[in-house]
Design an enzyme around this catalytic site. Structure first.
Site, mmCIF file in Angstrom:
data_model
loop_
_atom_site.group_PDB
_atom_site.id
_atom_site.type_symbol
_atom_site.label_atom_id
_atom_site.label_comp_id
_atom_site.label_asym_id
_atom_site.label_seq_id
_atom_site.Cartn_x
_atom_site.Cartn_y
_atom_site.Cartn_z
ATOM 1 N N LEU A 1 0.869 -1.169 0.000
ATOM 2 C CA LEU A 1 0.000 0.000 0.000
ATOM 3 C C LEU A 1 0.903 1.215 0.000
ATOM 4 C CD1 LEU A 1 -2.686 -0.926 2.719
ATOM 5 C CD2 LEU A 1 -2.805 -1.269 0.245
ATOM 6 N N ASP A 2 0.540 2.250 -0.751
ATOM 7 C CA ASP A 2 1.413 3.420 -0.769
ATOM 8 C C ASP A 2 1.346 4.157 0.564
ATOM 9 O OD1 ASP A 2 -0.562 5.573 -0.807
ATOM 10 O OD2 ASP A 2 -0.976 5.009 -2.873
ATOM 11 N N ILE A 3 2.199 5.119 0.749
ATOM 12 C CA ILE A 3 2.411 5.734 2.069
ATOM 13 C C ILE A 3 1.168 6.435 2.608
ATOM 14 C CG2 ILE A 3 3.283 7.942 1.179
ATOM 15 C CD1 ILE A 3 5.433 7.786 3.443
ATOM 16 N N THR A 4 0.265 6.880 1.736
ATOM 17 C CA THR A 4 -0.941 7.570 2.198
ATOM 18 C C THR A 4 -2.144 6.644 2.326
ATOM 19 O OG1 THR A 4 -1.576 8.191 -0.064
ATOM 20 C CG2 THR A 4 -0.170 9.733 1.162
#
Length: 238
Positions: A104-107
């Protein structure tokens, strides 16, 4: 399977290989009730009972953890700048070669599966196995039927990348609607890029389910728990 006793103990994550060797040498380790002081002794990990200082070890070949990922944490084993999902796992698993099965990306928040089972990770991530990952996406603008249809039918991203069809339903309508989306692949920033290609945007994204297992509502962001054996099967088999 026969393997060295010190390796078996260290594989469970609580002790390093050196610590395991010292425990064996001290006589603290018993196999089937008999003290073993030979660190190179071979034991059958499928049948033997191992105890340390009178406490029986629960031998697990692999570990499967459900983590509720918060924003600001990266899905990686290590990172020179940001905290990783592995940093959120307690020291009792420190000796295992854990990694996130899918990113999952950082946000993006929500369900990250942490494991040391590479074959399992490959099976659940391969698009050919059609294992769904479910997300909730808060959109930047009111969504149109045309946009929903474009994403559901398998939209082509702006760089020409073709996406497989997705399953969509609107959970909340309005100026910033909430939609549920199910996909069985995991291209880079895929859901955000899908809606961008359709003419909308994603302002919040959360993974809520992998295969047949939903994110545990009792887990606060940053918390994790082991999956049960039945849940491990449900991730893969729905």
């Amino acid at each position: 399977m026969l393997q060295r006793l010190d390796k078996l103990i260290s594989s469970q994550g609580k002790y390093s290989r050196k610590e395991a060797q010292e425990l064996i040498k001290s006589g603290a380790v018993k196999v089937d009730g008999i003290a073993v002081r030979d660190r190179g002794a071979k034991v059958d990990d499928s049948t033997c009972s191992v105890s340390i200082n009178g406490e029986e070890m629960k031998l697990e070949k692999f570990v499967y953890l459900m983590l509720n990922k918060p924003k600001g944490v990266v899905s990686a084993t290590n990172d020179g700048t940001n905290k990783t999902v592995i940093d959120l796992i307690s020291d009792e698993y420190k000796g295992r070669n854990l990694f996130p099965a899918g990113r999952l990306d950082i946000t993006t928040t929500g369900f990250v599966l942490i494991t040391d089972d590479g074959d399992f990770a490959h099976r659940i991530l391969s698009p050919k196995n059609h294992i769904e990952k479910t997300y909730e996406a808060r959109l930047a603008e009111a969504v149109t039927e045309e946009q929903l249809r474009a994403v559901a039918e398998g939209i082509v991203l702006k760089d020409g990348t073709e996406c497989l069809p997705a399953k969509l339903r609107v959970l909340e309508s309005g100026e910033n609607p909430l939609v549920e989306i199910k996909i069985c692949e995991g291209k880079y920033h895929q859901i955000k890029r899908m809606f961008a290609a359709a003419g909308n945007g994603v302002i919040e994204l959360k993974r809520t389910k992998m295969g047949g297992v939903e994110l545990d509502n009792n887990l606060s962001e940053g918390e994790f728990r082991p999956l049960t054996p039945d849940e491990v099967k449900l991730v893969e088999n729905g």
